[in-house]
Every structure is written in structure tokens, then in C-alpha cells.
Write a protein that holds these residues in place. Structure first.
Motif, PDB file in Angstrom:
ATOM      1  N   ALA A  25       0.814  -1.211   0.000  1.00  0.00           N
ATOM      2  CA  ALA A  25       0.000   0.000   0.000  1.00  0.00           C
ATOM      3  C   ALA A  25       0.851   1.266   0.000  1.00  0.00           C
ATOM      4  CB  ALA A  25      -0.940   0.000   1.199  1.00  0.00           C
ATOM      5  N   GLU A  26       1.898   1.305   0.800  1.00  0.00           N
ATOM      6  CA  GLU A  26       2.745   2.499   0.861  1.00  0.00           C
ATOM      7  C   GLU A  26       3.363   2.811  -0.494  1.00  0.00           C
ATOM      8  OE1 GLU A  26       5.584   2.772   4.051  1.00  0.00           O
ATOM      9  OE2 GLU A  26       4.170   1.866   5.455  1.00  0.00           O
ATOM     10  N   ARG A  27       3.797   1.776  -1.189  1.00  0.00           N
ATOM     11  CA  ARG A  27       4.411   1.984  -2.494  1.00  0.00           C
ATOM     12  C   ARG A  27       3.383   2.470  -3.514  1.00  0.00           C
ATOM     13  NH1 ARG A  27       8.315   4.132  -4.918  1.00  0.00           N
ATOM     14  NH2 ARG A  27       9.077   3.073  -6.746  1.00  0.00           N
ATOM     15  N   ILE A  29       0.688   4.189  -2.927  1.00  0.00           N
ATOM     16  CA  ILE A  29       0.397   5.580  -2.588  1.00  0.00           C
ATOM     17  C   ILE A  29       1.519   6.502  -3.057  1.00  0.00           C
ATOM     18  CG2 ILE A  29       0.072   7.188  -0.660  1.00  0.00           C
ATOM     19  CD1 ILE A  29      -1.319   4.724   0.775  1.00  0.00           C
ATOM     20  N   SER A  30       2.768   6.076  -2.915  1.00  0.00           N
ATOM     21  CA  SER A  30       3.911   6.912  -3.291  1.00  0.00           C
ATOM     22  C   SER A  30       4.005   7.136  -4.804  1.00  0.00           C
ATOM     23  CB  SER A  30       5.216   6.303  -2.786  1.00  0.00           C
ATOM     24  OG  SER A  30       5.616   5.198  -3.589  1.00  0.00           O
ATOM     25  N   GLU A  46     -11.613   7.730  -5.411  1.00  0.00           N
ATOM     26  CA  GLU A  46     -11.143   7.790  -4.029  1.00  0.00           C
ATOM     27  C   GLU A  46      -9.633   7.969  -4.045  1.00  0.00           C
ATOM     28  OE1 GLU A  46     -11.922   4.007  -2.036  1.00  0.00           O
ATOM     29  OE2 GLU A  46     -11.665   2.977  -3.925  1.00  0.00           O
ATOM     30  N   SER A  47      -9.094   8.284  -2.900  1.00  0.00           N
ATOM     31  CA  SER A  47      -7.646   8.438  -2.811  1.00  0.00           C
ATOM     32  C   SER A  47      -6.995   7.061  -2.875  1.00  0.00           C
ATOM     33  CB  SER A  47      -7.266   9.123  -1.502  1.00  0.00           C
ATOM     34  OG  SER A  47      -7.460   8.234  -0.416  1.00  0.00           O
ATOM     35  N   PRO A  48      -5.743   7.002  -3.310  1.00  0.00           N
ATOM     36  CA  PRO A  48      -5.044   5.708  -3.299  1.00  0.00           C
ATOM     37  C   PRO A  48      -4.973   5.115  -1.894  1.00  0.00           C
ATOM     38  CG  PRO A  48      -3.864   7.273  -4.666  1.00  0.00           C
ATOM     39  CD  PRO A  48      -4.948   8.035  -3.972  1.00  0.00           C
ATOM     40  N   ALA A  49      -4.856   5.961  -0.873  1.00  0.00           N
ATOM     41  CA  ALA A  49      -4.804   5.463   0.512  1.00  0.00           C
ATOM     42  C   ALA A  49      -6.117   4.783   0.900  1.00  0.00           C
ATOM     43  CB  ALA A  49      -4.482   6.600   1.468  1.00  0.00           C
ATOM     44  N   ALA A  50      -7.247   5.389   0.543  1.00  0.00           N
ATOM     45  CA  ALA A  50      -8.550   4.789   0.851  1.00  0.00           C
ATOM     46  C   ALA A  50      -8.731   3.483   0.093  1.00  0.00           C
ATOM     47  CB  ALA A  50      -9.676   5.768   0.516  1.00  0.00           C
ATOM     48  N   THR A  52      -6.368   1.376  -1.080  1.00  0.00           N
ATOM     49  CA  THR A  52      -5.519   0.299  -0.573  1.00  0.00           C
ATOM     50  C   THR A  52      -5.988  -0.183   0.795  1.00  0.00           C
ATOM     51  OG1 THR A  52      -3.888   1.881   0.270  1.00  0.00           O
ATOM     52  CG2 THR A  52      -3.483   0.952  -1.918  1.00  0.00           C
ATOM     53  N   ALA A  53      -6.493   0.721   1.626  1.00  0.00           N
ATOM     54  CA  ALA A  53      -7.013   0.312   2.931  1.00  0.00           C
ATOM     55  C   ALA A  53      -8.215  -0.620   2.770  1.00  0.00           C
ATOM     56  CB  ALA A  53      -7.397   1.539   3.750  1.00  0.00           C
TER      57      ALA A  53
END
Length: 112
Positions: A25-27, A29-30, A46-50, A52-53
Motif C-alpha cells: 500500500a505504501e508503495r 500511494i507513493s 477515491e484516494s489511493p490510501a482509501a 488500498t485500505a
């Protein structure tokens, strides 16, 4: 100096695919611009963070972006395959995704 982005649109697509395969997920998002958006098969942007979560969990099947053709000019690129990614080269020279639609065309009309 490049930061977390990629040197080329092709490298960006490869890094994104690897991050999805690894459920990193971190990658993922980056690899997106700070205000980048992602649209999955049946969801609204949606945001990439949402994203992947919601999707990177042991019970979910991995979502894999698949681009087959990349067209680039100057600081913009579009990759088209099962989905569509619009990416830009930033001031630091690295490429990041601004908009990603994981499946195109969408399953439901009017979703995007």
C-alpha cells in the motif's frame, strides 16, 4: 534528484504493477500525485490510501492494473489497457499517476 516516482512512464507502470502484486500500500500511494485519484471497478473516485485500505486485505483478491500501450508527450502520459492511467512528470523529474481507472470501460454507466 528523483523521489518516490519513476524515471519514465513505462517504469511507473512496472512499479505500480509490482506494488499491486505485493499488496504494498505504501508503495502504491507513493506512485500517485498527492491529490491523485483512483477509480476501481464499481466504486466512485477515491484516494489511493482509501483504496488500498479497503482492498489490500487477506480476504481480497489482488487487483492488478494492466496497461498495454503508453502514449507520452512532454510531461504527460496516458497508459491504456484494461484500465487507464494518466500520469505527469513533476518538477523533480519523476513521473506519478494523477488519475487511475483500474477497469475501462466501467461496469456501470455514470460511475465516473
Amino acid at each position: 534528484m528523483l523521489s518516490d516516482g519513476a524515471r519514465t512512464p513505462e517504469e511507473l507502470e512496472a512499479l505500480l504493477e509490482d506494488a499491486f502484486i505485493l499488496s504494498d500500500a505504501e508503495r502504491v500511494i507513493s506512485l500517485f500525485e498527492p491529490n491523485g485519484i483512483l477509480v476501481s471497478d464499481q466504486e466512485h473516485p477515491e484516494s489511493p490510501a482509501a483504496f488500498t485500505a479497503r482492498t489490500f486485505s487477506p480476504n481480497q483478491e489482488a487487483v492488478r492494473p494492466a496497461s498495454t500501450r503508453i502514449l507520452a508527450t512532454n510531461d504527460l502520459a496516458i497508459s491504456v489497457g484494461q484500465g487507464v492511467n494518466l500520469s505527469r512528470r513533476g518538477p523533480d523529474g519523476s513521473w506519478r499517476i494523477a488519475i487511475s481507472v483500474l477497469k475501462w470501460p466501467p461496469t456501470h454507466q455514470g460511475e465516473i
